[in-house]
Scaffold this motif. Structure first.
Motif, PDB file in Angstrom:
ATOM      1  N   LEU A  12       0.831  -1.207   0.000  1.00 30.67           N
ATOM      2  CA  LEU A  12       0.000   0.000   0.000  1.00 30.67           C
ATOM      3  C   LEU A  12       0.870   1.264   0.000  1.00 30.67           C
ATOM      4  O   LEU A  12       2.063   1.190   0.294  1.00 30.67           O
ATOM      5  CB  LEU A  12      -0.909  -0.005   1.230  1.00 30.67           C
ATOM      6  N   PRO A  13       0.277   2.424  -0.327  1.00 32.31           N
ATOM      7  CA  PRO A  13       1.058   3.662  -0.289  1.00 32.31           C
ATOM      8  C   PRO A  13       1.779   3.849   1.046  1.00 32.31           C
ATOM      9  O   PRO A  13       1.242   3.543   2.112  1.00 32.31           O
ATOM     10  CB  PRO A  13      -0.004   4.743  -0.517  1.00 32.31           C
ATOM     11  N   LYS A  14       2.997   4.336   0.969  1.00 34.71           N
ATOM     12  CA  LYS A  14       3.878   4.421   2.133  1.00 34.71           C
ATOM     13  C   LYS A  14       3.418   5.507   3.113  1.00 34.71           C
ATOM     14  O   LYS A  14       2.937   6.564   2.702  1.00 34.71           O
ATOM     15  CB  LYS A  14       5.302   4.742   1.649  1.00 34.71           C
ATOM     16  N   VAL A  15       3.578   5.225   4.392  1.00 31.59           N
ATOM     17  CA  VAL A  15       3.238   6.187   5.436  1.00 31.59           C
ATOM     18  C   VAL A  15       4.435   6.296   6.382  1.00 31.59           C
ATOM     19  O   VAL A  15       4.990   5.272   6.790  1.00 31.59           O
ATOM     20  CB  VAL A  15       1.995   5.726   6.236  1.00 31.59           C
ATOM     21  N   GLY A  16       4.818   7.505   6.699  1.00 28.50           N
ATOM     22  CA  GLY A  16       5.958   7.719   7.591  1.00 28.50           C
ATOM     23  C   GLY A  16       5.677   7.216   9.005  1.00 28.50           C
ATOM     24  O   GLY A  16       4.524   7.036   9.403  1.00 28.50           O
ATOM     25  N   GLY A  17       6.715   7.015   9.796  1.00 28.77           N
ATOM     26  CA  GLY A  17       6.563   6.430  11.119  1.00 28.77           C
ATOM     27  C   GLY A  17       6.213   7.424  12.221  1.00 28.77           C
ATOM     28  O   GLY A  17       5.542   7.076  13.183  1.00 28.77           O
ATOM     29  N   SER A  18       6.626   8.677  12.064  1.00 33.97           N
ATOM     30  CA  SER A  18       6.428   9.627  13.168  1.00 33.97           C
ATOM     31  C   SER A  18       5.049  10.284  13.104  1.00 33.97           C
ATOM     32  O   SER A  18       4.407  10.321  12.056  1.00 33.97           O
ATOM     33  CB  SER A  18       7.499  10.713  13.112  1.00 33.97           C
ATOM     34  N   PHE A  19       4.604  10.800  14.255  1.00 34.76           N
ATOM     35  CA  PHE A  19       3.321  11.486  14.324  1.00 34.76           C
ATOM     36  C   PHE A  19       3.296  12.677  13.370  1.00 34.76           C
ATOM     37  O   PHE A  19       2.299  12.897  12.662  1.00 34.76           O
ATOM     38  CB  PHE A  19       3.055  11.949  15.765  1.00 34.76           C
ATOM     39  N   GLU A  20       4.402  13.429  13.308  1.00 30.44           N
ATOM     40  CA  GLU A  20       4.443  14.628  12.449  1.00 30.44           C
ATOM     41  C   GLU A  20       4.262  14.258  10.985  1.00 30.44           C
ATOM     42  O   GLU A  20       3.527  14.916  10.247  1.00 30.44           O
ATOM     43  CB  GLU A  20       5.776  15.388  12.636  1.00 30.44           C
ATOM     44  N   GLU A  21       4.943  13.174  10.572  1.00 28.09           N
ATOM     45  CA  GLU A  21       4.813  12.745   9.173  1.00 28.09           C
ATOM     46  C   GLU A  21       3.374  12.324   8.862  1.00 28.09           C
ATOM     47  O   GLU A  21       2.826  12.660   7.817  1.00 28.09           O
ATOM     48  CB  GLU A  21       5.751  11.559   8.899  1.00 28.09           C
TER      49      GLU A  21
END
Lengths: 242, 464
Positions: free
Chosen positions: A59-68
């Motif tokens: 699936l489309p990539k999602v960053g690990g941090s809350f801000e991302e």
């Protein structure tokens, strides 16, 4: 024999001959494949199915941090023409709600009794059509906005996850012309697999009778494939997060 | 020639001559391709996602019996009434029975291809009930008395001008050309219908065995309202729609949206787990789920083409098909058009009557490449052709190929045939395209390339 038995018998008869696994280029025919016996379904329910847990890798990539994740949610919401705002305090949120009410001249709102939605209605200071103990559909239809809580915000898609239990029933989030979601920042999750895991953890096995991913305001492209917002559901979607 | 073939040829001729409509369809589908490619690129691996989706569907179908039993047990445990229908007649009887028992007058429907398949609207209207399609595109084609043009975009063949005229005539709305205002006209009409309808009818995109849920995907919110306001909800769904686990949706929902409309996710993806539960504010008191076979088990019995049951009805194969783009959706004369329709219709409605659809293909494979669940569509068109010829051989065709085989297999006969062909060329030109022309099927609309005196074989032999 009942139709149920007849249909199941036809299925079992048909499945006597195996079909090749997709992409294997094997010839059809032969014995039914034995990789997964009917008992295998129970094994998969216990989380041994590689297919479902693989989804996150494709699936489309999602960053690990809350801000991302927050930035991704904000970007997706903007693409979907939803109004998303994060506030530092409840005070700021209720000020913004008041501005929205005045800008659109809300006379009446619909909502349900839960911590955030009740607080929001208090801040709005308008007559409220509460859905909790049943409600008059015509009265709700006359409301200018529907104010609800939600179960999660999904960064990957910019979606809001609502259920009949968390968001005042089935109609509240689709009948009024403006849907206002009040969410906590802790409700932001990374992706769809996380959202389904949340549903399982929060509700299984007594799931609410309706669970819905709302991804932007209602839309249609049925006339010349031109995007129009507010086909049958809300024309506007506001997501206020604190 | 069967009436189906004659109808197909006549309609295909009419639409291909309509350059304005073809241009219109091409523009719409060109825009779709741009959006879809952008969404596909956002995936970390669209190809791996396809393989996972295909394998998940394959597993689901391989254990269809156990999955269905699990689904039904879970649905019933939450108070949902489940019905089984072997064919369209039974499904119509079940639904008419529910409607009659509720003494209903009006029914609001959200989009369901299964209901097109069993001609439900006709049956309900004949029995005296008012049926309103709530999806905007479906509402438009219902007002026109037409079938949907496309399984996802039912009214994509109509211009805003045609829709304006339709609304002015049927709804008495003031004339406007703006898609936004036309949509609002439909919105106002429909609001009243949701509130007064006795029955809400829906289809379903996925059925989750593990948790006993039906998942419905839509953009407009019409299915959400259909499932929220009327006292009774009826859902008609094909038995092949089963997915094993709830979390499978995490992959299938974005893939359906991407392949179907170039969206990251469709606006509303809703899972229904039962009728209104204790403590809930609203929702139907009763929910009936009708599971439809209607010859799906016939397709299941053919292991070669069983993967056609993986279809999630996204419409991607229609959108990329050069035949669909040029002959349009109505030409097929079927519920499911385009490549997947050409594959499954012969199974659902008779091979000999619908085998011509397997010829309506350039076998370019664009459909197979577009399919998010990797159905081997263009090879299945070949399988249908083979099966049709095996089941009912065409003697003239067979004789023709036998004669060709004899000539092509004998160098002397072959060289003689070439000479005869070259000599008679001028005569063919005199009757080109007429009934006297043996190559009429080709030459009616095309030129036959001239045969040179020196064949490639001659040239090769004589090269210095």
């Amino acid at each position: 024999m009942s139709e149920r038995k007849k249909i199941l018998a036809r299925i079992r008869e048909a499945l006597q001959t195996a079909a090749p696994r997709p992409g294997s280029h094997a010839e059809p025919g032969g014995k039914p494949h034995t990789g997964l016996t009917p008992g295998g379904i129970a094994a998969r329910s216990a989380g041994h199915d590689p297919a479902a847990s693989e989804a996150r890798r494709w699936l489309p990539k999602v960053g690990g941090s809350f801000e991302e994740q927050l930035a991704l949610f904000a970007q997706n919401a903007a693409d979907l023409k939803a109004n998303f705002q994060l506030f530092a305090s409840w005070q700021d949120l209720s000020t913004a709600l008041g501005q929205l009410r005045d800008a659109e001249n809300w006379q009446r709102v619909a909502s349900h009794q839960a911590e955030l939605s009740s607080q929001a209605c208090a801040a709005l200071d308008r007559p409220v059509c509460w859905t909790d103990r049943g409600y008059d559909v015509l009265a709700m239809e006359q409301c200018d906005a529907g104010v609800t809580e939600c179960d999660a915000l999904i960064a990957q898609t910019g979606s809001v996850l609502v259920t009949s239990r968390s968001a005042g029933g089935r109609a509240l989030s689709v009948l009024p012309p403006h849907h206002v979601v009040i969410a906590r920042r802790s409700q932001l999750v990374a992706d769809l697999p996380a959202a389904f895991a949340l549903l399982q953890a929060k509700y299984a096995p007594e799931f609410p009778s309706m669970m819905s991913f709302i991804t932007g305001p209602s839309r249609t492209g049925d006339i010349e494939r031109i995007l129009v917002l507010g086909a049958h559901g809300p024309k506007k979607l506001t997501i206020f997060c604190v | 020639m069967s009436t189906n073939v004659a109808q197909f040829k006549a309609a295909a001729g009419r639409v291909t001559a309509d350059t304005r409509q073809r241009q219109f369809i091409r523009t719409a589908l060109g825009n779709y391709e741009i959006a879809r490619d952008r969404r596909k690129a956002a995936f970390q691996s669209w190809e791996s996602a396809r393989q996972t989706a295909a394998t998940t569907k394959w597993r689901a179908i391989n254990h269809l019996d156990t999955h269905l039993e699990q689904l039904v047990a879970k649905l019933e445990a939450r108070g949902t009434k489940v019905h089984w229908a072997s064919n369209g007649v039974q499904a119509r009887e079940i639904i008419l029975g529910i409607v009659a028992a509720k003494q209903a007058r009006s029914i609001i429907k959200s989009k369901a291809m299964t209901s097109e398949e069993i001609h439900l609207n006709d049956a309900l209207e004949k029995a005296g009930f008012e049926v309103v399609e709530s999806d905007l595109g479906e509402f438009i084609v219902q007002l026109r008395g037409e079938a949907p043009y496309h399984i996802v975009f039912p009214s994509m063949h109509l211009t805003r001008g045609q829709i304006r005229e339709l609304f002015a005539k049927e709804l008495g709305s003031t004339s406007t050309d703006s898609p936004e205002e036309l949509t609002m006209v439909a919105r106002r009409v429909m609001r009243h219908k949701y509130i007064t309808a006795d029955i809400g009818f829906t289809g379903g995109n996925f059925a989750i065995a593990e948790t006993g849920m039906i998942s419905i995907t839509e953009n407009e919110g019409n299915a959400r309202l259909t499932a929220a306001l009327p006292k009774t909800m009826v859902t008609l769904i094909g038995i092949e729609k089963v997915l094993p686990k709830l979390e499978d949706l995490a992959l299938f929902l974005p893939m359906l949206a991407t392949a179907g409309a170039g969206q990251p996710l469709t606006c509303y993806n809703t899972m229904y787990a039962g009728p209104r539960q204790p403590g809930e504010a609203d929702g139907p008191e009763e929910w009936h789920v009708v599971l439809l076979d209607n010859l799906r088990t016939e397709l299941l019995a053919d292991p070669e083409q069983r993967d056609a049951l993986h279809c999630i009805r996204c419409g991607a194969c229609l959108n990329v098909c050069p035949i669909f783009r040029n002959v349009g959706g109505h030409t097929y004369g079927t519920t499911y058009s385009g490549p997947v329709g050409s594959v499954i219709t012969p199974h659902l409605r008779g091979l000999q009557d619908w085998k011509h659809l397997s010829g309506a293909s350039s076998l370019c494979g664009a459909c197979t490449e577009a399919c998010p669940v990797k159905i081997d569509l263009h090879h299945h068109l070949l399988h249908n052709r083979r099966n049709a010829a095996k089941e009912k051989p065409d003697f003239l065709e067979r004789l023709g190929y036998q004669i060709f085989g004899i000539i092509a297999g004998d160098p002397v006969l072959w060289s003689l045939a070439k000479k005869v062909g070259w000599l008679t060329q001028p005569l063919q030109r005199l009757v080109k395209g007429s009934a006297l022309d043996p190559a009429q099927a080709w030459t009616k609309t095309r030129d036959l390339p001239a045969q040179p005196l020196e064949s490639f074989q001659d040239w090769w032999r004589n090269r210095a």
